[in-house]
Design a protein around this motif. Sequence first.
Motif, PDB file in Angstrom:
ATOM      1  N   SER A   3       0.851  -1.185   0.000  1.00 32.98           N
ATOM      2  CA  SER A   3       0.000   0.000   0.000  1.00 32.98           C
ATOM      3  C   SER A   3       0.890   1.239   0.000  1.00 32.98           C
ATOM      4  CB  SER A   3      -0.953   0.000   1.197  1.00 32.98           C
ATOM      5  OG  SER A   3      -0.231  -0.010   2.403  1.00 32.98           O
ATOM      6  N   ASN A   4       0.356   2.327  -0.506  1.00 37.81           N
ATOM      7  CA  ASN A   4       1.080   3.576  -0.604  1.00 37.81           C
ATOM      8  C   ASN A   4       0.193   4.701  -0.085  1.00 37.81           C
ATOM      9  OD1 ASN A   4       2.949   5.562  -1.358  1.00 37.81           O
ATOM     10  ND2 ASN A   4       2.039   5.768  -3.381  1.00 37.81           N
ATOM     11  N   HIS A   5       0.731   5.491   0.823  1.00 40.26           N
ATOM     12  CA  HIS A   5       0.000   6.647   1.327  1.00 40.26           C
ATOM     13  C   HIS A   5       0.951   7.833   1.336  1.00 40.26           C
ATOM     14  CE1 HIS A   5      -2.914   9.012   3.489  1.00 40.26           C
ATOM     15  NE2 HIS A   5      -2.006   9.288   4.420  1.00 40.26           N
ATOM     16  N   ARG A   6       0.726   8.753   0.433  1.00 43.79           N
ATOM     17  CA  ARG A   6       1.534   9.966   0.324  1.00 43.79           C
ATOM     18  C   ARG A   6       3.028   9.658   0.209  1.00 43.79           C
ATOM     19  NH1 ARG A   6      -1.380  14.258   4.370  1.00 43.79           N
ATOM     20  NH2 ARG A   6      -3.396  14.194   3.328  1.00 43.79           N
ATOM     21  N   GLY A   7       3.350   8.672  -0.591  1.00 35.90           N
ATOM     22  CA  GLY A   7       4.748   8.350  -0.846  1.00 35.90           C
ATOM     23  C   GLY A   7       5.400   7.421   0.150  1.00 35.90           C
ATOM     24  N   THR A   8       4.656   7.008   1.167  1.00 34.55           N
ATOM     25  CA  THR A   8       5.192   6.067   2.143  1.00 34.55           C
ATOM     26  C   THR A   8       4.651   4.683   1.818  1.00 34.55           C
ATOM     27  OG1 THR A   8       5.266   7.768   3.838  1.00 34.55           O
ATOM     28  CG2 THR A   8       5.372   5.491   4.581  1.00 34.55           C
ATOM     29  N   LEU A   9       5.554   3.805   1.415  1.00 37.02           N
ATOM     30  CA  LEU A   9       5.144   2.444   1.063  1.00 37.02           C
ATOM     31  C   LEU A   9       5.045   1.583   2.312  1.00 37.02           C
ATOM     32  CD1 LEU A   9       7.238   1.570  -2.101  1.00 37.02           C
ATOM     33  CD2 LEU A   9       4.785   1.849  -1.954  1.00 37.02           C
ATOM     34  N   GLN A  10       3.995   0.816   2.385  1.00 33.90           N
ATOM     35  CA  GLN A  10       3.827  -0.200   3.420  1.00 33.90           C
ATOM     36  C   GLN A  10       3.938  -1.530   2.695  1.00 33.90           C
ATOM     37  OE1 GLN A  10       3.169   0.297   6.769  1.00 33.90           O
ATOM     38  NE2 GLN A  10       3.187  -1.899   7.158  1.00 33.90           N
ATOM     39  N   LEU A  11       4.978  -2.285   2.985  1.00 37.44           N
ATOM     40  CA  LEU A  11       5.250  -3.534   2.281  1.00 37.44           C
ATOM     41  C   LEU A  11       5.246  -4.675   3.294  1.00 37.44           C
ATOM     42  CD1 LEU A  11       8.276  -2.054   0.332  1.00 37.44           C
ATOM     43  CD2 LEU A  11       6.014  -2.448  -0.612  1.00 37.44           C
ATOM     44  N   ASP A  12       4.325  -5.592   3.138  1.00 38.11           N
ATOM     45  CA  ASP A  12       4.210  -6.732   4.050  1.00 38.11           C
ATOM     46  C   ASP A  12       4.151  -8.021   3.251  1.00 38.11           C
ATOM     47  OD1 ASP A  12       3.904  -5.252   6.549  1.00 38.11           O
ATOM     48  OD2 ASP A  12       1.965  -4.649   5.754  1.00 38.11           O
ATOM     49  N   TYR A  13       4.678  -9.077   3.833  1.00 33.09           N
ATOM     50  CA  TYR A  13       4.563 -10.386   3.195  1.00 33.09           C
ATOM     51  C   TYR A  13       4.369 -11.460   4.246  1.00 33.09           C
ATOM     52  CZ  TYR A  13       9.370 -11.679   4.467  1.00 33.09           C
ATOM     53  OH  TYR A  13      10.510 -11.989   5.155  1.00 33.09           O
ATOM     54  N   THR A  14       3.782 -12.552   3.810  1.00 32.03           N
ATOM     55  CA  THR A  14       3.570 -13.715   4.658  1.00 32.03           C
ATOM     56  C   THR A  14       3.955 -14.954   3.869  1.00 32.03           C
ATOM     57  OG1 THR A  14       1.686 -12.630   5.713  1.00 32.03           O
ATOM     58  CG2 THR A  14       1.845 -15.014   5.973  1.00 32.03           C
TER      59      THR A  14
END
Length: 56
Positions: free
Chosen positions: A37-48
């Motif tokens: 996900s991306n919010h104002r240029g901040t990527l949230q990267l998660d994996y399982t």
Amino acid sequence: MEDKKCNLEKDIQEFIGTVINKAEEERKLDFFSIKISNHRGTLQLDYTLGERRKSY
């Protein structure tokens, strides 16, 4: 604007490559999930990484 797109693509491709390599190392290529996900240029990267087995 093009720089933002290129940076996002680069970061996402790098993350996906890292996850696939990790899944391969742990022999879990059959099941993994990636959430980005991306919010104002901040990527949230998660994996399982998971493991699914048939019970019968």
